[in-house]
Write a protein that holds these residues in place. Structure first.
Motif, PDB file in Angstrom:
ATOM      1  N   UNK A  21       0.838  -1.193   0.000  1.00  0.00           N
ATOM      2  CA  UNK A  21       0.000   0.000   0.000  1.00  0.00           C
ATOM      3  C   UNK A  21       0.878   1.250   0.000  1.00  0.00           C
ATOM      4  N   UNK A  22       0.657   2.100  -0.989  1.00  0.00           N
ATOM      5  CA  UNK A  22       1.420   3.340  -1.111  1.00  0.00           C
ATOM      6  C   UNK A  22       0.711   4.501  -0.425  1.00  0.00           C
ATOM      7  N   UNK A  23      -0.530   4.743  -0.815  1.00  0.00           N
ATOM      8  CA  UNK A  23      -1.287   5.814  -0.175  1.00  0.00           C
ATOM      9  C   UNK A  23      -2.786   5.575  -0.306  1.00  0.00           C
ATOM     10  N   UNK A  24      -3.501   6.236   0.603  1.00  0.00           N
ATOM     11  CA  UNK A  24      -4.965   6.188   0.628  1.00  0.00           C
ATOM     12  C   UNK A  24      -5.481   7.503   0.065  1.00  0.00           C
ATOM     13  N   UNK A  25      -6.336   7.401  -0.929  1.00  0.00           N
ATOM     14  CA  UNK A  25      -6.696   8.542  -1.763  1.00  0.00           C
ATOM     15  C   UNK A  25      -8.143   8.948  -1.563  1.00  0.00           C
ATOM     16  N   UNK A  26      -8.368  10.244  -1.346  1.00  0.00           N
ATOM     17  CA  UNK A  26      -9.726  10.776  -1.330  1.00  0.00           C
ATOM     18  C   UNK A  26     -10.247  10.886  -2.755  1.00  0.00           C
ATOM     19  N   UNK A  27     -11.565  10.850  -2.902  1.00  0.00           N
ATOM     20  CA  UNK A  27     -12.173  11.056  -4.227  1.00  0.00           C
ATOM     21  C   UNK A  27     -12.582  12.506  -4.453  1.00  0.00           C
ATOM     22  N   UNK A  28     -12.781  13.235  -3.381  1.00  0.00           N
ATOM     23  CA  UNK A  28     -13.270  14.603  -3.502  1.00  0.00           C
ATOM     24  C   UNK A  28     -12.159  15.533  -3.977  1.00  0.00           C
ATOM     25  N   UNK A  29     -12.439  16.303  -5.022  1.00  0.00           N
ATOM     26  CA  UNK A  29     -11.463  17.262  -5.537  1.00  0.00           C
ATOM     27  C   UNK A  29     -11.329  18.444  -4.590  1.00  0.00           C
ATOM     28  N   UNK A  30     -10.113  18.941  -4.479  1.00  0.00           N
ATOM     29  CA  UNK A  30      -9.796  20.043  -3.584  1.00  0.00           C
ATOM     30  C   UNK A  30      -9.210  21.217  -4.363  1.00  0.00           C
ATOM     31  N   UNK A  31      -9.130  22.363  -3.676  1.00  0.00           N
ATOM     32  CA  UNK A  31      -8.428  23.521  -4.219  1.00  0.00           C
ATOM     33  C   UNK A  31      -6.974  23.461  -3.761  1.00  0.00           C
ATOM     34  N   UNK A  32      -6.092  24.100  -4.502  1.00  0.00           N
ATOM     35  CA  UNK A  32      -4.678  24.100  -4.138  1.00  0.00           C
ATOM     36  C   UNK A  32      -4.460  24.654  -2.734  1.00  0.00           C
ATOM     37  N   UNK A  33      -5.248  25.664  -2.360  1.00  0.00           N
ATOM     38  CA  UNK A  33      -5.115  26.264  -1.034  1.00  0.00           C
ATOM     39  C   UNK A  33      -5.433  25.288   0.094  1.00  0.00           C
ATOM     40  N   UNK A  34      -6.209  24.229  -0.198  1.00  0.00           N
ATOM     41  CA  UNK A  34      -6.555  23.243   0.827  1.00  0.00           C
ATOM     42  C   UNK A  34      -5.345  22.453   1.307  1.00  0.00           C
ATOM     43  N   UNK A  35      -4.262  22.510   0.568  1.00  0.00           N
ATOM     44  CA  UNK A  35      -3.073  21.740   0.924  1.00  0.00           C
ATOM     45  C   UNK A  35      -2.024  22.569   1.659  1.00  0.00           C
ATOM     46  N   UNK A  36      -2.322  23.827   1.927  1.00  0.00           N
ATOM     47  CA  UNK A  36      -1.322  24.699   2.540  1.00  0.00           C
ATOM     48  C   UNK A  36      -0.923  24.227   3.937  1.00  0.00           C
ATOM     49  N   UNK A  37      -1.894  23.748   4.728  1.00  0.00           N
ATOM     50  CA  UNK A  37      -1.576  23.304   6.082  1.00  0.00           C
ATOM     51  C   UNK A  37      -0.653  22.101   6.081  1.00  0.00           C
ATOM     52  N   UNK A  38      -0.960  21.101   5.266  1.00  0.00           N
ATOM     53  CA  UNK A  38      -0.114  19.912   5.197  1.00  0.00           C
ATOM     54  C   UNK A  38       1.241  20.237   4.583  1.00  0.00           C
ATOM     55  N   UNK A  39       1.270  21.145   3.618  1.00  0.00           N
ATOM     56  CA  UNK A  39       2.537  21.570   3.038  1.00  0.00           C
ATOM     57  C   UNK A  39       3.414  22.231   4.103  1.00  0.00           C
ATOM     58  N   UNK A  40       2.816  23.095   4.897  1.00  0.00           N
ATOM     59  CA  UNK A  40       3.565  23.750   5.985  1.00  0.00           C
ATOM     60  C   UNK A  40       4.112  22.707   6.961  1.00  0.00           C
ATOM     61  N   UNK A  41       3.290  21.719   7.315  1.00  0.00           N
ATOM     62  CA  UNK A  41       3.743  20.659   8.219  1.00  0.00           C
ATOM     63  C   UNK A  41       4.934  19.904   7.618  1.00  0.00           C
ATOM     64  N   UNK A  42       4.812  19.513   6.352  1.00  0.00           N
ATOM     65  CA  UNK A  42       5.865  18.711   5.732  1.00  0.00           C
ATOM     66  C   UNK A  42       7.180  19.463   5.592  1.00  0.00           C
ATOM     67  N   UNK A  43       7.122  20.788   5.507  1.00  0.00           N
ATOM     68  CA  UNK A  43       8.376  21.527   5.342  1.00  0.00           C
ATOM     69  C   UNK A  43       8.914  22.146   6.627  1.00  0.00           C
ATOM     70  N   UNK A  44       8.173  21.973   7.752  1.00  0.00           N
ATOM     71  CA  UNK A  44       8.636  22.566   9.007  1.00  0.00           C
ATOM     72  C   UNK A  44       8.727  21.592  10.170  1.00  0.00           C
ATOM     73  N   UNK A  45       7.910  20.546  10.175  1.00  0.00           N
ATOM     74  CA  UNK A  45       7.850  19.670  11.350  1.00  0.00           C
ATOM     75  C   UNK A  45       9.091  18.788  11.468  1.00  0.00           C
ATOM     76  N   UNK A  46       9.641  18.643  12.673  1.00  0.00           N
ATOM     77  CA  UNK A  46      10.758  17.701  12.862  1.00  0.00           C
ATOM     78  C   UNK A  46      10.347  16.253  12.655  1.00  0.00           C
ATOM     79  N   UNK A  47       9.029  16.001  12.648  1.00  0.00           N
ATOM     80  CA  UNK A  47       8.538  14.647  12.397  1.00  0.00           C
ATOM     81  C   UNK A  47       8.396  14.338  10.911  1.00  0.00           C
ATOM     82  N   UNK A  48       8.562  15.336  10.065  1.00  0.00           N
ATOM     83  CA  UNK A  48       8.455  15.139   8.623  1.00  0.00           C
ATOM     84  C   UNK A  48       9.781  14.625   8.081  1.00  0.00           C
TER      85      UNK A  48
END
Length: 259
Positions: A167-194
């Motif tokens: 299993x690689x990833x679990x995928x949503x079916x609902x389409x999102x806007x690019x802005x909806x990914x800003x929180x996760x993007x911030x986490x991935x580029x700042x968190x020591x757990x990333x």
């Protein structure tokens, strides 16, 4: 995206303008993007901002001739596909690490509809993955130069993408806007757990179907048959490898931020 920007993007990935937004052209564009534009997290460690805006992403990837991670690569690719006439939705995903799932929207992929109504999962921002888009309407195994893939139904309406039985990833079916990914993007580029903040990565599909990866000073090349070679670079070699193997012109050797 205007016609001049489209032409510049196509030159960046070494692709001709397709005659129609069909499935065959999508396959070609997908592979050319993987070969030409590396999956890399260098901005995180170089102190460069990551802006989830289509114009800013094109400026980095096309004009700046850089790569990026999923939000940047798939976000930018989506704008090209839309300009060429494809219907594109941004889909959020959670990545598997064994039985554990990452935070919501830690990965972003694309649902692409061609002119004949066929629906595809396009992903040029996951590193080692499928060379060509995967069809969303095939319940069985899908053979690809990158491996054997399957898209299975999951609970709550989600999909699970598997590669070679894993299993690689679990995928949503609902389409999102690019802005909806800003929180996760911030986490991935700042968190020591990333894992993005803990290491350097630059990787791309090779023309022969293999893969070239530079992690710090460790250069790994794999050919289309899976034969692997690994070499530790000397300090003076690193920038030259970024330039000649990945097309990245850097002014200094990237170092893990805080190291």
């Amino acid at each position: 995206m205007d016609e001049t920007a489209v032409d510049a993007y196509l030159r960046r990935i070494g692709a001709d303008r397709p005659a129609a937004p069909d499935s065959a052209a999508l396959r070609t564009l997908h592979r050319r993007h993987l070969v030409a534009v590396p999956f890399e997290n260098l901005s995180i460690h170089r102190g460069e901002d990551i802006v989830l805006d289509e114009k800013a992403l094109r400026a980095k990837i096309v004009e700046g001739r850089r790569g990026g991670f999923c939000y940047e690569l798939n976000g930018s690719f989506a704008s090209l596909l839309r300009a060429l006439g494809y219907q594109v939705g941004l889909l959020g995903a959670r990545v598997y690490s064994g039985e554990r799932l990452s935070i919501p929207h830690s990965h972003m992929t694309l649902r692409v509809e061609a002119e004949d109504g066929s629906r595809w999962l396009a992903d040029v921002g996951f590193g080692k993955h499928s060379t060509y888009p995967l069809t969303l309407d095939e319940p069985g195994d899908q053979q690809d130069p990158g491996g054997e893939f399957r898209i299975e139904e999951a609970d709550e309406g989600d999909l699970v993408v598997l590669m070679d039985g894993n299993r690689e990833y679990r995928l949503e079916r609902r389409a999102r806007a690019l802005a909806d990914f800003e929180g996760a993007c911030w986490y991935n580029r700042t968190s020591p757990d990333s894992h993005f903040t803990r290491s350097l990565i630059c990787s791309r599909l090779a023309e022969d179907g293999g893969r070239i990866t530079l992690s710090g000073r460790q250069l790994v090349t794999t050919d289309a048959d899976g034969a692997r070679s690994e070499r530790h670079l000397a300090e003076g070699e690193v920038l030259d490898v970024y330039r000649t193997r990945f097309g990245l012109e850097l002014d200094r050797e990237p170092q893990v931020k805080g190291a």
